[in-house]
Write a protein that holds these residues in place. Structure first.
Motif, PDB file in Angstrom:
ATOM      1  N   GLY A   3      15.095  35.284 -27.637  1.00  0.00           N
ATOM      2  CA  GLY A   3      14.384  36.136 -28.750  1.00  0.00           C
ATOM      3  C   GLY A   3      14.840  37.475 -28.833  1.00  0.00           C
ATOM      4  N   LEU A   4      15.203  38.066 -29.779  1.00  0.00           N
ATOM      5  CA  LEU A   4      15.816  39.486 -29.987  1.00  0.00           C
ATOM      6  C   LEU A   4      15.289  40.186 -31.264  1.00  0.00           C
ATOM      7  N   ILE A   5      14.703  41.312 -30.990  1.00  0.00           N
ATOM      8  CA  ILE A   5      14.466  42.191 -32.285  1.00  0.00           C
ATOM      9  C   ILE A   5      15.023  43.597 -31.901  1.00  0.00           C
ATOM     10  N   THR A   6      15.818  44.055 -32.749  1.00  0.00           N
ATOM     11  CA  THR A   6      16.628  45.234 -32.282  1.00  0.00           C
ATOM     12  C   THR A   6      17.067  46.114 -33.556  1.00  0.00           C
ATOM     13  N   PRO A   7      17.343  47.336 -33.200  1.00  0.00           N
ATOM     14  CA  PRO A   7      18.124  47.820 -34.393  1.00  0.00           C
ATOM     15  C   PRO A   7      19.321  47.483 -35.066  1.00  0.00           C
ATOM     16  N   ALA A   8      19.847  46.495 -34.505  1.00  0.00           N
ATOM     17  CA  ALA A   8      21.072  45.806 -34.917  1.00  0.00           C
ATOM     18  C   ALA A   8      20.327  44.771 -35.976  1.00  0.00           C
ATOM     19  N   GLY A   9      19.103  44.186 -35.749  1.00  0.00           N
ATOM     20  CA  GLY A   9      18.726  43.121 -36.710  1.00  0.00           C
ATOM     21  C   GLY A   9      17.389  42.491 -36.133  1.00  0.00           C
ATOM     22  N   VAL A  10      16.812  41.869 -37.131  1.00  0.00           N
ATOM     23  CA  VAL A  10      15.652  40.882 -36.555  1.00  0.00           C
ATOM     24  C   VAL A  10      16.001  39.744 -36.341  1.00  0.00           C
ATOM     25  N   GLY A  11      15.813  39.319 -35.033  1.00  0.00           N
ATOM     26  CA  GLY A  11      16.231  38.036 -34.713  1.00  0.00           C
ATOM     27  C   GLY A  11      17.533  37.864 -33.780  1.00  0.00           C
ATOM     28  N   ARG A  12      17.771  36.724 -33.220  1.00  0.00           N
ATOM     29  CA  ARG A  12      18.605  36.555 -32.134  1.00  0.00           C
ATOM     30  C   ARG A  12      20.205  36.863 -32.918  1.00  0.00           C
ATOM     31  N   GLU A  13      20.148  35.958 -33.916  1.00  0.00           N
ATOM     32  CA  GLU A  13      21.560  35.818 -34.802  1.00  0.00           C
ATOM     33  C   GLU A  13      21.557  37.352 -35.493  1.00  0.00           C
ATOM     34  N   ALA A  14      20.895  37.812 -36.185  1.00  0.00           N
ATOM     35  CA  ALA A  14      20.928  39.048 -36.860  1.00  0.00           C
ATOM     36  C   ALA A  14      21.211  40.081 -35.624  1.00  0.00           C
ATOM     37  N   THR A  15      20.936  40.097 -34.675  1.00  0.00           N
ATOM     38  CA  THR A  15      21.232  40.998 -33.659  1.00  0.00           C
ATOM     39  C   THR A  15      22.621  40.867 -33.096  1.00  0.00           C
ATOM     40  N   TRP A  16      22.988  39.665 -32.898  1.00  0.00           N
ATOM     41  CA  TRP A  16      24.413  39.367 -32.199  1.00  0.00           C
ATOM     42  C   TRP A  16      25.250  39.754 -33.299  1.00  0.00           C
TER      43      TRP A  16
END
Lengths: 109, 414
Positions: free
Chosen positions: B15-28
């Protein structure tokens, strides 16, 4: 945050519905709206369950939530809310009436 | 190559929430674009450093904690809860459902935890006295509360704790969680890092100690790990959570791992509170321990996900370390170019990105780095994502205090 339906909820909290003494014009709707919006927005209480006779405990507010509710209303309305005025057994109508009285008194000074 | 050792655990959910995106796929997808998320920050207006990497706008649905619980959580806790839900769902578990909660551990690291809330309540206290201080201050502040609320949210009743090793906290969490699995203290570990401390006072504090890039005229160019003209890091926020299981348990559930967490190495510089030991001399022992723990030789490492903060000292010491211990030239990426430095979350975010790199066979590029401004003899990936069959990788995390944490990840296909 869940979106509330302020129109309906505010109507349910008019002074007539609450049986409160008629205060200065304008204070009651404002207080009712503040109570409703804090409960629905901050604490995510369903607007349908915010009935005048509902106790704060029945709205799933624990002691930490009650303290936070008092501060949120104080921030919103600019009047002090004592711990004893927002307890688990306090009803929505009682809390609203207290706030209306307090605000009316403060406004009359 | 390696065989799966008994000290290997599987990463089955992210699970990822980062400045690149909300969610795993959006971040990647965002990290693969290789562009910095740094921008002017209205909350930092008129400060000496007025830019940061923020998590993008979250829709009410994305931000929803639900159950009337959000009001009592610090923002770092909210991010952890949301990332943990994504990770657990990704691993194929129903939240609070189809597992024995007593056997589920939660380990979440954070560097500054609820500092943002302390800052806000301190201002209220100074303005209006004790009666203005929120009753929720302590639960919003204390650093273990992300682990506590994640456990509560998931019905995880095994061991739980926070790790604090500053900018290595998220990596420490994964190392500790792996040990909990290997010791038999749990059967599933939900572990990661979270940070939400981009505030006027905290940002100014980092600036005052000389850690931040001051490229205020061009924020998006400020974070440039391993570039000759780097001048500091860009403060960021975010969270990452991984689900760890023993490989046999994952296989029994029919789950494919993104990657295996095969080894961990930890050491402490005992050199200076905030400056790294020159040349990464002690970090080297963390790297070598991680390799030995994973049963890998230095030459087995195909890829390095670097700490790469874009500060002059860190990148210099880390480049020396990589060149010395891994002289065969594995590919190197540094996600802080795109994401900024999310402090206690960064180690977990970068471990998750390393797992995705192995899973997708793709190495993200370092934002703001070109072959022309690369300051070191490293094979940094620049410009565009590089297809690469990564069988074994390491990810570095170094924290103020001299904490060094290196995680070794391997391909489940090996």
């Amino acid at each position: 945050m869940s979106s509330s339906s302020p129109t309906t909820a505010t109507t349910a909290l008019t002074p007539v519905a609450l049986g409160a003494p008629a205060p200065r014009a304008g204070a009651a709707p404002r207080v009712g709206a503040a109570v409703t919006s804090v409960l629905t927005e901050k604490f995510e209480v369903s607007p349908d369950s915010i009935r005048p006779d509902a106790t704060l405990e029945s709205l799933d507010l624990d002691s930490l939530a009650l303290a936070e509710l008092a501060l949120a209303l104080q921030d919103r309305l600019g009047v002090r809310v004592e711990e004893s005025e927002a307890t688990k057994r306090t009803t929505v109508a009682e809390l609203t009436a207290t706030l209306i009285t307090r605000q009316t008194t403060a406004g009359a000074r | 190559m390696t065989t799966t050792s008994s000290r290997t655990v599987a990463i089955t959910g992210l699970g990822l929430i980062t400045p690149a995106g909300v969610g795993r796929e959006a971040t990647w997808e965002g990290v693969l674009r290789g562009r910095s998320a740094a921008a002017e920050d209205p909350e930092l207006k008129e400060l000496p450093v007025d830019f940061s990497c923020r998590v993008p706008y979250m829709t009410p649905e994305q931000a929803r904690i639900g159950g009337g619980k959000s009001w009592r959580m610090g923002q770092f806790t909210r991010l952890a809860v949301l990332a943990a839900r994504e990770a657990v769902a990704d691993a194929g578990f129903a939240r609070g459902g189809d597992w024995d909660g007593a056997r589920v551990a939660v380990v979440i690291g954070s560097g500054l935890a609820g500092a943002a809330h302390l800052e806000e309540q301190s201002a209220r206290f100074l303005k209006g006295g004790p009666e203005l201080v929120a009753p929720t201050l302590i639960p919003m502040l204390i650093s273990n509360m992300a682990a506590g609320e994640v456990a509560l949210d998931l019905g995880a009743r095994g061991p739980s704790l926070a790790t604090e090793s500053a900018c290595a906290s998220g990596a420490s969490a994964l190392a500790v969680a792996r040990d909990l699995l290997l010791s038999g203290a749990c059967d599933i570990a939900v572990a990661g890092g979270t940070e939400a401390a981009v505030t006027p006072v905290i940002t100014t504090g980092f600036h005052r100690m000389g850690a931040l890039s001051s490229r205020t005229d061009e924020p998006a160019a400020a974070s440039r790990p391993f570039a000759a003209d780097r001048d500091g890091f860009v403060i960021a926020e975010g969270a990452a959570v991984c689900v760890l299981e023993r490989p046999a348990d994952a296989a029994a559930r029919g789950r494919r791992a993104y990657a295996l967490l095969a080894g961990a190495g930890q050491s402490t510089d005992a050199h200076h509170p905030t400056a790294p030991a020159p040349g990464g001399a002690v970090a080297e022992s963390a790297l070598r321990t991680a390799l030995a723990d994973a049963g890998l030789a230095p030459g087995d490492i195909d890829h390095v996900n670097a700490h790469g903060t874009s500060t002059p000292l860190n990148d210099h010491a880390e480049a020396d370390l990589i060149a010395r211990v891994l002289p065969h030239g594995p590919s190197v990426t540094a996600p802080k170019g795109a994401l900024g430095h999310s402090l206690g979350a960064a180690g977990a975010i970068e471990a998750a990105l390393t797992a995705l790199t192995i899973h997708h066979g793709t190495v993200p590029p370092v934002a703001n780095l070109t072959p022309g401004n690369l300051d070191f003899p490293l094979d940094c990936v620049t410009g565009a994502p590089r297809p690469q069959d990564v069988r074994a990788a390491v990810t570095h995390s170094f924290g103020f205090g001299g904490h060094n944490v290196v995680l070794a990840l391997t391909s489940p296909a090996a």
